[in-house]
Design a protein around this motif. Sequence first.
Motif, PDB file in Angstrom:
ATOM      1  N   PRO A 166      -3.886   5.318   5.875  1.00  0.00           N
ATOM      2  CA  PRO A 166      -3.285   4.012   5.611  1.00  0.00           C
ATOM      3  C   PRO A 166      -2.028   4.120   4.753  1.00  0.00           C
ATOM      4  O   PRO A 166      -1.309   3.142   4.590  1.00  0.00           O
ATOM      5  CB  PRO A 166      -4.387   3.265   4.857  1.00  0.00           C
ATOM      6  N   TYR A 167      -1.751   5.294   4.213  1.00  0.00           N
ATOM      7  CA  TYR A 167      -0.630   5.436   3.279  1.00  0.00           C
ATOM      8  C   TYR A 167       0.566   6.141   3.908  1.00  0.00           C
ATOM      9  O   TYR A 167       1.551   6.418   3.239  1.00  0.00           O
ATOM     10  CB  TYR A 167      -1.090   6.215   2.044  1.00  0.00           C
TER      11      TYR A 167
ATOM     12  N   LEU B 265       0.832  -1.207   0.000  1.00  0.00           N
ATOM     13  CA  LEU B 265       0.000   0.000   0.000  1.00  0.00           C
ATOM     14  C   LEU B 265       0.865   1.254   0.000  1.00  0.00           C
ATOM     15  O   LEU B 265       0.463   2.285  -0.514  1.00  0.00           O
ATOM     16  CB  LEU B 265      -0.883   0.016   1.244  1.00  0.00           C
TER      17      LEU B 265
ATOM     18  N   GLU C 164      -4.023   9.438  -1.092  1.00  0.00           N
ATOM     19  CA  GLU C 164      -4.867   8.831  -2.124  1.00  0.00           C
ATOM     20  C   GLU C 164      -6.236   9.486  -2.163  1.00  0.00           C
ATOM     21  O   GLU C 164      -7.064   9.150  -2.998  1.00  0.00           O
ATOM     22  CB  GLU C 164      -5.001   7.329  -1.868  1.00  0.00           C
ATOM     23  N   GLY C 165      -6.507  10.362  -1.214  1.00  0.00           N
ATOM     24  CA  GLY C 165      -7.726  11.162  -1.309  1.00  0.00           C
ATOM     25  C   GLY C 165      -8.968  10.552  -0.700  1.00  0.00           C
ATOM     26  O   GLY C 165     -10.069  10.838  -1.159  1.00  0.00           O
ATOM     27  N   CYS C 166      -8.822   9.739   0.326  1.00  0.00           N
ATOM     28  CA  CYS C 166     -10.046   9.189   0.926  1.00  0.00           C
ATOM     29  C   CYS C 166     -10.744  10.213   1.818  1.00  0.00           C
ATOM     30  O   CYS C 166     -11.958  10.212   1.944  1.00  0.00           O
ATOM     31  CB  CYS C 166      -9.753   7.915   1.722  1.00  0.00           C
TER      32      CYS C 166
ATOM     33  N   PRO D 235      -2.715   8.793  12.381  1.00  0.00           N
ATOM     34  CA  PRO D 235      -2.995   7.349  12.371  1.00  0.00           C
ATOM     35  C   PRO D 235      -4.202   6.966  11.518  1.00  0.00           C
ATOM     36  O   PRO D 235      -4.452   5.774  11.323  1.00  0.00           O
ATOM     37  CB  PRO D 235      -3.250   7.019  13.850  1.00  0.00           C
ATOM     38  N   GLN D 236      -4.933   7.933  11.014  1.00  0.00           N
ATOM     39  CA  GLN D 236      -6.077   7.590  10.168  1.00  0.00           C
ATOM     40  C   GLN D 236      -5.614   7.225   8.759  1.00  0.00           C
ATOM     41  O   GLN D 236      -6.371   6.665   7.977  1.00  0.00           O
ATOM     42  CB  GLN D 236      -7.076   8.765  10.076  1.00  0.00           C
TER      43      GLN D 236
ATOM     44  N   THR E 258     -10.494  10.476   5.057  1.00  0.00           N
ATOM     45  CA  THR E 258     -10.806   9.986   6.401  1.00  0.00           C
ATOM     46  C   THR E 258     -10.159  10.866   7.471  1.00  0.00           C
ATOM     47  O   THR E 258     -10.750  11.125   8.514  1.00  0.00           O
ATOM     48  CB  THR E 258     -10.329   8.528   6.536  1.00  0.00           C
TER      49      THR E 258
END
Lengths: 139, 655, 318
Positions: free
Chosen positions: B598-599, B534, B616-618, B595-596, B620
């Motif tokens: 994932p990348y 990832l 990546e643009g989520c 910590p939110q 979150t």
Amino acid sequence: MSEFEPKVVAFLCRWCASAGADLAGTSRLPYPPNAIPIRVNCSGRVEPQWVVEALKAGADGVLIGGCHPGDCHYVAGNYKTRRRVYLLRKVLAELGIESERVRLEWISATEGARFAQVMAEFVAALKRLGPLHGNGGAR
Amino acid sequence: MPEIKPRIGVFVCHCGKNIAGTVDVAKLAEAASRFPGVVYATHYEYMCSDPGQALLKRAIREQRLTGVVVAACSPSMHEETFRRAAEEAGLNPYLLEVANIREQVSWVHSGPAATRKALQVTRAVVEKVQGNRPLRPAEIGVVRRALVVGGGIAGIQAALDIANAGFEVILVERSPSIGGHMAQLSETFPTLDCSQCILTPKMVEVARHPRIRILAYSEVEEVSGFVGNYRVRIRKKPTYVDPGKCNLCGECAKVCPVRVPNEFDRGLSLRAAIYIPFPQAVPSTYTLDEKNCLGLVPLRCGQCAEVCEAKAIDFDMHEEILEEEVGAIVLATGYELYPKEAMAEYGYGTVPDVIDGLEFERLLSASGPTRGEIRRPSDGKIPKEVVFIQCSGSRDPEHHKPYCSKICCMYTAKHALLYRHAVPDGQAYVFYIDIRAGGKDYEEFVNRAMEEERILYIRGKVAKVFREGEKVVVWGVDTLTGRRVEVRADLVVLAQAIVPSPGTEELARKLRVACGGEGFLKEAHPKLRPLEALTAGVFLAGAAQGPKDIPESVAQASGAAAKVVALLSQPKLEHAPEVAEVEEALCSGCGICAPQCPYGAITVDEVAHVNEILCEGCGTCVAACPSGALTFRNVEDEQILRMVRAALEVADVGV
Amino acid sequence: MRAKLAVYWTGSCGGCDVSFLELGPGLLDVLSQVEIVFWPALVDAKRQDLERLPPRSIDITLVNGVLRTEENAEMVALLREKSRFLGAYGACAHLGGVPALANQGNGILEAVFGPGFRPAPPFPEAPEDTPPDLLPEALPLDEVVPVDFVVPGCPPPAGLIARFFEAALSGGLQPGQVFAEEKALCEECPRVREERRISRVLRPHEVLPDPEKCLLDQGMVCLGPVTRGGCEASCPKAGMPCTGCLGPTPKAGDPALALLSALASLVRAGEEGEAAFPEENRILDGLVDPIGTLYKYAFAKYGRPLRRLARRREEVRA
């Protein structure tokens, strides 16, 4: 008096729920037109404040559609959303607003039928609950 | 900055009858022309057609539009098309948005309700686009060099492929020589090629390659940076032997008074403290193993240096820390066998004549401790009855590893077969749960072992293995006949479960790469992105990602190498600009966001920083940010709230 | 010329009035520059005196306390008329404060006196003096009159009071100004943030917090990340989580929902995934009294609109 038609705001993640809604369209699966779909990249982007603002602005219910556990395009955004919605529903209940008005559903890109079914169920549930806003929904 | 008055254009697509058959497109365009901010609205039969796009471009220019909404099919269909058209007309493509009135309206609703919903959806997107800012894709340079961690067959293959494509490669190997487990093998299934014969030419190629730099006896210490721009700290342990001078005469090892178990022979032989793992080792040099030497500081022996005519031994050699910049990283750290201690029920580690698959490979190997003669460890006798136990530690969720180690069915068949070749009057038994021989010519190979070599395959699990006199007694059950089986064997070979090599998780942590529950490196997507982690710019090869045989490892390594080459070949890395952003004046550096992600795109010092290339643009993190200092480009809270309010307003008005 | 100052309390505990003493010797400086025209706690001036003043004749008026009675509303309207600058002083006037948590119930009198409560029938002859009627809801100041600036806090910390007087007495008051930091409290909190994950949610009495580590990381619901700085993190320094008295940062929006989102995001029960859901829920259930905890001061401003919706729902259903 015409039947109460609930107003719904649906925040749908791009990769699963909104793609599932697109598939419902491609498959021509009708469902109630009550929801205004708003596409976001991930259900993890959905803020509890959006949900509350939608309710304040006139929505009778808010749907959040995300990827199934383990399938989030961004790995774990849906898990954050789940926890936020869990707490938000608690707060709403404490305030006297039925927590069923906020619904989180996992809908994959292949689940067009499920999207249509969720919409129908949610609208029916909101009809049973009645309008959130004073006027009884008479249009 | 003065607020520019928005000039929004709305283009309603009929999509033939797909939309116009249900939605009153004329009415929608007419209503849209009265939406706040809209200066131009029209409808057209096929917006995605060339004339449709021409219409869009002309209107952008003539009406000096500051934003565009195309009410048409799902944005996943033609957002790209329309954005490109907008760009050609001089409008920043990120100022164009698509309102989905086909998949999510006209195809699923009917009657006036369809038009009303189309109106709501379009109205909402008109509000959104007014909050959009023009954006440009982020760009960043690429360091055209790759790091490959692990010098087994997967790492070797990846390094060669990348280097042959014209890029520099740093190949880091923890042990004194590259080659990995493949170098230990005797022959390979299903063709029975000699493992070293096919491996060593590749090792030599690596050694000679002008673009590959081997850092053996070295480990990755620290990794910082991000895709295209990693900084790696590598710790190179001292070998105390100058590889340029060492002529491999071996006199040093002869005089060395120390003898310790030889790792390469899995402890079945002894080596000196100064040694070469195997004759074809690369780099081709002896290594002084500091831990087992009698003492360097102060020097307690020094005999090796005295006999070294090449003067290659340098007791003053120091550990080096190398800092290297690379654009991409391949992790090929391989596997290890499930440890002996865990298999007490099979007598492993306590009964000397119970060995694992790799130990048996060394017994089979012509260069092994027995010169290829199969002699059991306890007394050196040639075993006449050998039991092979498959799934030793695998497929046993209660006590050991839940997964299938994948390669054991095949290598056990090979072992049994090679044993029968070496000891023609010997009898081989194989205990198995299932035979999994999915692979080209694999099934045929197992059948050959079963039928031609008369190896006795017993379906069932072994309950207990223990020593009785000179024999190793195996108790099991044949589940096909339901009978208890006892074999009084001379040697037992366990097909131990495959586990990630030690240190895999630690290395993964340094690279912010996830490990699955069993410690294998986790791929970005199990089906669609199996070659990459990832973490952008990190790729996976070989058994570090999961149990694999040689052809699969090589295939994955070549795949990962192709990905690396594709990455390093780009003149610049481009990245979509619709990502999270920090308003530093409002950020307290609370760090809830980091910590939110994932990348690993967020770092926090005084304030948070989002690495635009990694994000990546989520969004979150944006939803998690309590102070509102994190925002999402073109999906700001205010935009969403405007969409919601405006769309709900339409619902009130009705049609 | 001395600036004309008025200070008024509505539904207040009195702490805000006392808070000026926190200025210490600095108070003498302030007093030398102002003329107190109206301040019930300090000087004897009655409503009639106020009414007699010409419009906009008071330079600065500070109102502390929630608006709870008709009289409160009338008085602040009167003060508004007589003042050039009128500000909310303290969390109650700013956000509703703790007393506005009463808006959770259906009418304060019913809540206090129980379901059988009925107001007494009116006297045949109206008495000369009666207690003022209650407003239907407890309100922050800006819901009744326009507010020019805010000195937030419960009560406002000395540093912010000083900063306010400095600006006010030098003629530097800006409309809309909030005398606190734009960055959240974490900026000035000395506690160390390491883990950034929450594996339990505790109330202050359930834990003796580690003196060095972030309280949120230790499972205490600290509103610091969503609350303006300006108090030097005095509560977290003393081992108590921030309860949000300085109000939300400019872009936080509803501070309770903003913190709720952060809190839920940080909760971890091992690796995230379906298997962890029940344990995550159990951790989240540790947040008892979410309204009182998250909306301690800001309920009137942010939670009330939803509560109103709910109340109307209840009425329709009844």
